[in-house]
Design an enzyme around this catalytic site. Structure first.
Site, PDB file in Angstrom:
ATOM      1  N   SER A 174       0.537  -1.252   0.327  1.00  0.00           N
ATOM      2  CA  SER A 174      -0.158   0.071  -0.026  1.00  0.00           C
ATOM      3  C   SER A 174       0.942   1.588  -0.206  1.00  0.00           C
ATOM      4  CB  SER A 174      -1.535   0.607   1.390  1.00  0.00           C
ATOM      5  OG  SER A 174      -2.235   1.126   0.578  1.00  0.00           O
ATOM      6  N   ASP A 331      -9.503  -3.548  -4.828  1.00  0.00           N
ATOM      7  CA  ASP A 331      -9.262  -2.203  -4.574  1.00  0.00           C
ATOM      8  C   ASP A 331      -8.768  -1.126  -5.735  1.00  0.00           C
ATOM      9  OD1 ASP A 331      -7.100  -0.864  -3.619  1.00  0.00           O
ATOM     10  OD2 ASP A 331      -5.515  -2.207  -3.393  1.00  0.00           O
ATOM     11  N   HIS A 361      -8.320  -4.992  -0.341  1.00  0.00           N
ATOM     12  CA  HIS A 361      -7.082  -3.752   0.303  1.00  0.00           C
ATOM     13  C   HIS A 361      -6.673  -4.390   1.051  1.00  0.00           C
ATOM     14  CE1 HIS A 361      -4.040  -0.567  -0.182  1.00  0.00           C
ATOM     15  NE2 HIS A 361      -4.299  -0.453   0.517  1.00  0.00           N
TER      16      HIS A 361
END
Length: 391
Positions: A174, A331, A361
Site C-alpha cells: 500500500s 481495490d 486491499h
C-alpha cells in the site's frame, strides 16, 4: 507478465465485513477525540491501532528479532538462519502500509509477516519504522526509508548481519509500496547505490494522485477497507493539504486540461492504453476541460514523480530491478499496480504481475484469527514463493 487469477462463484470469499466494521469503529472513535480537541484524528486512530496490535520484539526458535536504529531511523530486524550450504543470507527491506499515517513495524500484522518471511526465506528482514503523518509529511517518509536503507547497505553493516550484498530486495504494501517504489527510483539517481537492489516487490501499491477515476477507482468507489474518498484524504494529509480540495480532486479537477503540466503528466497514466480490455470494461475516462488550478498551485507535490512513481520518466524506469507487483480486484489501487507493471515492461524491466480476482486491499496481512482470510494466506504464499525463487 502474468495474472494469478482465482475465480469464485457468488460473493467474494473472505468479505472483510468484520475488519471493516472494526476499522469503522476505530475511525469514529478517533474523529470524536479530534472533535473534542484532544488530539489529531490520525494520531488518535494510530494510538488505537498500535495499542491493540503492538507486539514486543522477542526471539523465536528460528528467527531472532531486534529493535534498533539505522542512522537515526527505527527499524525492527528479523534474522533467519542460513541454510547448511550458505554462508551469507539474502535480505528484504520491508516498508509497512497505512496511508503514510498509520500502523507500525511493531504491530502483530507486520511482525508476523516479517517473521514468516525471515523463516521461510532464511533471510534478514529489515522492517522500517518511518515517521508518520501528522508528525511529518511528504517527503520526510521517503527520506527515512532512503536513510535507513543506505545505512543497511554499507559493507560493514551487511557483514554484521551476514547478508549477501548481491541479494537485497526492497518491498512494501500500500503506502509502503509507494515508498518502496519511490526508493527504487531514487536509487537510480545515486551512482553509488545504482544496481544495489536485486529486486523490488510491491504489494497493492499506491502509485499516483492524478486520476481518481481509473476503472478500479470507479468500480471500488465504496469498497470496504479503502474507499476512494479515504484514499484521497490520505493523499491530502500526506501533503499537508486542504480538505476543501477533496471533492474537487475526486472528480479530477486538479488535473483538468487547463491545469498547467497536469495534462502532459496524465498522458503517462493513460489507462485506455495501459490497461487490458478485461480491466477497462465499459468505464470511461473522467477528464475535466476546466479545473481548479489552485489545487496544484497549493499542493504541487501532486504532480511530483517522487510521490507518484507511476509518472516517472522512462529513463528512470528502465534502470529499475526485476519487479513483482501484487494487485487485488476489489481495490481502488488495482489499476495503479497494473499500469506500473505495463510501463515497467515497456521500459524493458522484467515484471511479474500477480493479480487476485478475489483479493481486497490489505488482504495479505490478514492471515491470523479472527481475520484469517483464505485470500490473505494465498497472496502471502504467492509473494513469498516469488521472493524465494528470485532473490
Amino acid at each position: 507478465m502474468y495474472f494469478h487469477v482465482v475465480f469464485l462463484p457468488g460473493a467474494v470469499q473472505g468479505q472483510p465485513s468484520l475488519q471493516s466494521k472494526f476499522r469503522g469503529l476505530q475511525g469514529h472513535t478517533s474523529n470524536l477525540i479530534h472533535s473534542l480537541g484532544l488530539s489529531h484524528h490520525l494520531i488518535a486512530l494510530n494510538f488505537i491501532i498500535v495499542s491493540f496490535g503492538k507486539k514486543s520484539a522477542s526471539s523465536s526458535p528460528k528467527v531472532k528479532v531486534t529493535d534498533t536504529d539505522f542512522d537515526g531511523v527505527e527499524v525492527r530486524v528479523f534474522e533467519g538462519s542460513p541454510k547448511p550450504n550458505e554462508q551469507l543470507l539474502r535480505s528484504v527491506v520491508y516498508i509497512h502500509g497505512g496511508g503514510w499515517a498509520l500502523a507500525s513495524a511493531k504491530i502483530s500484522y507486520y511482525d508476523e509477516l516479517c517473521t514468516s518471511m525471515a523463516e521461510e526465506l532464511n533471510a534478514v528482514i529489515v522492517s522500517i519504522e518511518y515517521r508518520l503523518v501528522p508528525q511529518v509529511h511528504f517527503p520526510e517518509q521517503i527520506y527515512d526509508v532512503i536513510r535507513a536503507t543506505r545505512y543497511f547497505l554499507q559493507p560493514e553493516v551487511l557483514e554484521k548481519y551476514k547478508v549477501d550484498p548481491a541479494r537485497v530486495a526492497v518491498s512494501g504494501d500500500s503506502a509502503g509500496g509507494n515508498l518502496a517504489a519511490a526508493l527504487g527510483q531514487q536509487f537510480t539517481y545515486i551512482a553509488s547505490l545504482k544496481n544495489k537492489l536485486k529486486l523490488q516487490a510491491l504489494i497493492y501499491p499506491v502509485l499516483q494522485a492524478l486520476d481518481f477515476n481509473t476503472p478500479s477507482y470507479q468500480q471500488n468507489v465504496n469498497t470496504p477497507i479503502l474507499p476512494r474518498h479515504v484514499m484521497v484524504k490520505y493523499w491530502v494529509d500526506y501533503f499537508k493539504g486542504n480538505y476543501d480540495f477533496v471533492q474537487a480532486m475526486i472528480v479530477n479537477n486538479h488535473t483538468a486540461l487547463d491545469v498547467e503540466r497536469a495534462a502532459a503528466l496524465r498522458a503517462r497514466l493513460n489507462w485506455t492504453s495501459l490497461l487490458p480490455p478485461s480491466i477497462r470494461k465499459n468505464y470511461k475516462p473522467v477528464i475535466q476541460t476546466t479545473g481548479d488550478a489552485r489545487i496544484t498551485q497549493e499542493i504541487p507535490q501532486l504532480l511530483d514523480a517522487t510521490s507518484s512513481p507511476l509518472i516517472a520518466d522512462e529513463e528512470v524506469l528502465q534502470d529499475l530491478p526485476k519487479t513483482y507487483i501484487l494487485t487485488c480486484e476489489h481495490d481502488v489501487l488495482r489499476d495503479d499496480g497494473i499500469m506500473y507493471a505495463k510501463r515497467l515492461e515497456s521500459a524493458g524491466v522484467n515484471v511479474t504481475l500477480d493479480h487476485f480476482e478475489d483479493g481486497f486491499h490489505g488482504c495479505m496481512i490478514f492471515t491470523s484469527w479472527p481475520t484469517n482470510f483464505s485470500v490473505g494466506i494465498r497472496t502471502r504464499n504467492s509473494y513469498i514463493k516469488w521472493l524465494d525463487q528470485n532473490l
